[in-house]
Design an enzyme around this catalytic site. Structure first.
Site, mmCIF file in Angstrom:
data_model
loop_
_atom_site.group_PDB
_atom_site.id
_atom_site.type_symbol
_atom_site.label_atom_id
_atom_site.label_comp_id
_atom_site.label_asym_id
_atom_site.label_seq_id
_atom_site.Cartn_x
_atom_site.Cartn_y
_atom_site.Cartn_z
ATOM 1 N N ASP A 157 0.837 -1.205 0.000
ATOM 2 C CA ASP A 157 0.000 0.000 0.000
ATOM 3 C C ASP A 157 0.870 1.253 0.000
ATOM 4 O O ASP A 157 0.589 2.222 0.702
ATOM 5 C CB ASP A 157 -0.927 -0.007 1.232
ATOM 6 C CG ASP A 157 -2.113 0.939 1.077
ATOM 7 O OD1 ASP A 157 -2.517 1.204 -0.067
ATOM 8 O OD2 ASP A 157 -2.632 1.413 2.109
ATOM 9 N N LEU A 158 1.912 1.244 -0.822
ATOM 10 C CA LEU A 158 2.865 2.347 -0.837
ATOM 11 C C LEU A 158 2.430 3.394 -1.862
ATOM 12 O O LEU A 158 2.816 3.358 -3.023
ATOM 13 C CB LEU A 158 4.276 1.838 -1.140
ATOM 14 C CG LEU A 158 5.404 2.838 -0.858
ATOM 15 C CD1 LEU A 158 5.356 3.323 0.577
ATOM 16 C CD2 LEU A 158 6.759 2.227 -1.150
#
Length: 306
Positions: A201-202
């Site tokens: 989830d970067l």
């Protein structure tokens, strides 16, 4: 020890009601967990000898409270137990602050994480988009280390998505489903498909300014997988800057190119993972009746076509 009433005052109004709608994922339902959160927060503050310095901030499933301990600024994060967050303390401990926020202490059974303090007011949305993508790619290069045991695996994820495909023949374009199935089966056989620790989830909001480094990653949602799988979140934020029509396709592919170059990820494989992951997003959007999310997922997958 802080009272339950004092701890409750640290939780933003309305957020517990939002969490209360979440169904259980192998632990307490959102409603059960939210009801006990003030007591849990008070217990963790007391356990680590922490003094709150402000009201908590919230994400989708966690509250983060700025605190001090013996004068040192830290943050206390308390997470609703769910599958994506289960290995967060393990991943942060494995990275040991190299590219990610440093874990100071953890109470995994209670969802408590004590973390170094970063600057929550400054994230990559304030940077030019190509510079931001280069930062994300550089962080990914550092975060790509051998995955430890007990982290969810990409091969299990692929198996679940393959099982979902037949259920969406009437809600997701057939060509998209067929392409995704072919890619899923092909990618499941690549070397070390579960070998690398991934931050899945970067995106621009999950990279904060720091004191010891310019930027550090937070909120990893870890997975043992293959580099390239984690790139779609970079395409989900700052949507207004992607444009429309041919500009949309160019912008999407340019973001991908910049991240891949900085991270050392094969761009062709990354495009394949985008198709796979966007198909999973499309199926979830169809299940939820979210037409906007479904349209975005289809558009991002189409942008990968040569």
């Amino acid at each position: 020890m802080p009272s339950t009433t004092e701890a409750a005052a640290l939780i933003p109004d309305g957020w517990r009601e939002q969490v209360s709608r979440l169904p259980a994922e192998g632990g307490p339902s959102g409603a059960t967990w939210a009801a006990g959160l003030p007591r849990l927060l008070a217990d963790l503050l007391d356990h680590w000898g922490l003094s709150p310095t402000g009201t908590g901030m919230t994400g989708w499933t966690a509250v983060v409270v700025p605190v001090t301990r013996e004068g040192d600024p830290l943050v206390l994060k308390v997470v609703w137990p769910h599958h994506e967050a289960a290995a967060e303390p393990l991943a942060l401990r494995h990275w040991a602050g190299n590219g990610a926020v440093r874990l100071v202490a953890a109470e995994p059974s209670r969802g408590g994480l004590l973390l170094e303090a970063l600057d929550p007011t400054t994230d990559l949305r304030c940077e030019p988009v190509e510079d931001a993508c280069e930062v994300i790619g550089g962080l990914l290069r550092r975060l790509h280390v051998p995955a430890p045991p007990r982290v969810r695996t990409l091969s299990d994820w692929l198996e679940r998505q393959l099982g979902r495909l037949p259920q969406h023949a009437d809600t997701v374009p057939r060509r998209m489903l067929d392409q995704a199935e072919s890619l899923m089966r092909q990618l499941a056989t690549v070397p070390e498909v579960d070998g690398t620790l991934l931050h899945t989830d970067l995106h621009f909001q999950n990279v904060l300014a720091a004191g010891r480094e310019p930027w550090l990653a937070i909120d990893p949602k870890p997975l043992a997988g293959r580099p390239g799988f984690e790139l779609p979140p970079v395409l989900w934020n700052r949507l207004g800057e992607l444009g429309t029509g041919s500009a949309f396709r160019w912008s999407v592919r340019r973001r991908l190119q910049v991240v891949c170059e900085a991270a050392g990820i094969d761009e062709d494989e990354a495009r394949a993972w985008v198709v796979v992951r966007e198909t999973a997003e499309a199926m979830s959007a169809a299940d939820d009746g979210d037409r906007d999310a479904l349209t975005l997922a289809i558009s991002l997958a189409k942008a990968m076509d040569d």
